[in-house]
Design a protein around this motif. Structure first.
Motif, mmCIF file in Angstrom:
data_model
loop_
_atom_site.group_PDB
_atom_site.id
_atom_site.type_symbol
_atom_site.label_atom_id
_atom_site.label_comp_id
_atom_site.label_asym_id
_atom_site.label_seq_id
_atom_site.Cartn_x
_atom_site.Cartn_y
_atom_site.Cartn_z
ATOM 1 N N CYS A 96 0.833 -1.194 0.000
ATOM 2 C CA CYS A 96 0.000 0.000 0.000
ATOM 3 C C CYS A 96 0.867 1.243 0.000
ATOM 4 O O CYS A 96 2.060 1.183 0.258
ATOM 5 C CB CYS A 96 -0.892 0.025 1.244
ATOM 6 N N HIS A 97 0.209 2.362 -0.231
ATOM 7 C CA HIS A 97 0.868 3.667 -0.184
ATOM 8 C C HIS A 97 -0.008 4.581 0.663
ATOM 9 O O HIS A 97 -1.216 4.627 0.472
ATOM 10 C CB HIS A 97 1.020 4.239 -1.596
ATOM 11 N N TYR A 98 0.600 5.305 1.608
ATOM 12 C CA TYR A 98 -0.134 6.268 2.418
ATOM 13 C C TYR A 98 -0.142 7.599 1.689
ATOM 14 O O TYR A 98 0.916 8.150 1.382
ATOM 15 C CB TYR A 98 0.497 6.414 3.804
ATOM 16 N N SER A 99 -1.330 8.116 1.399
ATOM 17 C CA SER A 99 -1.452 9.344 0.628
ATOM 18 C C SER A 99 -1.928 10.529 1.453
ATOM 19 O O SER A 99 -2.207 11.585 0.895
ATOM 20 C CB SER A 99 -2.414 9.116 -0.547
ATOM 21 N N GLY A 100 -1.999 10.366 2.767
ATOM 22 C CA GLY A 100 -2.472 11.451 3.619
ATOM 23 C C GLY A 100 -1.348 12.345 4.098
ATOM 24 O O GLY A 100 -0.182 12.169 3.752
#
Length: 155
Positions: A96-100
């Protein structure tokens, strides 16, 4: 009921005393975390589906917690759920990638106390218990999340 073991007590004491108060704010928006070296925790949490179920349960527990529910009164719940799913997935070693935004930026000006933070930890433990997550897996996730204490709690 909150179970206390030596590891959990160490985590709670670390959270209370702020031992994890080092800032993790990156120069640009985004969470300054490095995914785990392997996906052991990600698999133990049930991968994406298990993490999504945990986060959904967690949000319901928070909604029933009069100690902290007001902290989330104006939060866009769909976005909160999405970002929590991303964050836990990354921390667990998932694909996954954290986009926040960074934890410091998200919590700036919220006046979150140690008591608020500890209530949130208790709520996460309650959600993990409801989801049947083994205690050792719970401790691993809590340890990985504990480093954000200093970015979340208002000093």
């Amino acid at each position: 009921m909150l179970r206390t073991t030596p590891l959990l007590m160490v985590l709670i004491l670390a959270l209370i005393t702020g031992c994890a108060s080092t800032s993790h704010e990156p120069p640009a928006p985004g969470l300054a975390i490095t995914p785990a070296a392997d996906d052991t925790l990600y698999r133990a949490l049930g991968q994406r589906e298990g993490i999504q179920s945990l986060i959904r349960s967690f949000l319901y527990v928070i909604a029933d917690d009069p100690r902290i529910v007001d902290q989330f009164a104006e939060a866009p719940i769909d976005r909160l759920e999405e970002k929590l799913n991303e964050m836990v997935c990354v921390i667990a070693g998932g694909p996954c990638h954290y986009s926040g935004d960074s934890m410091r930026r998200v919590h700036r000006g919220k006046h979150i106390s140690n008591a608020d933070f500890n209530a949130l930890v208790e709520d996460l433990i309650k959600a993990m218990d409801r989801e049947g997550i083994p205690f050792t897996v719970q401790n691993t996730l809590l340890a990985r999340l504990a480093v954000f204490h200093g970015d979340i709690v208002h000093r």
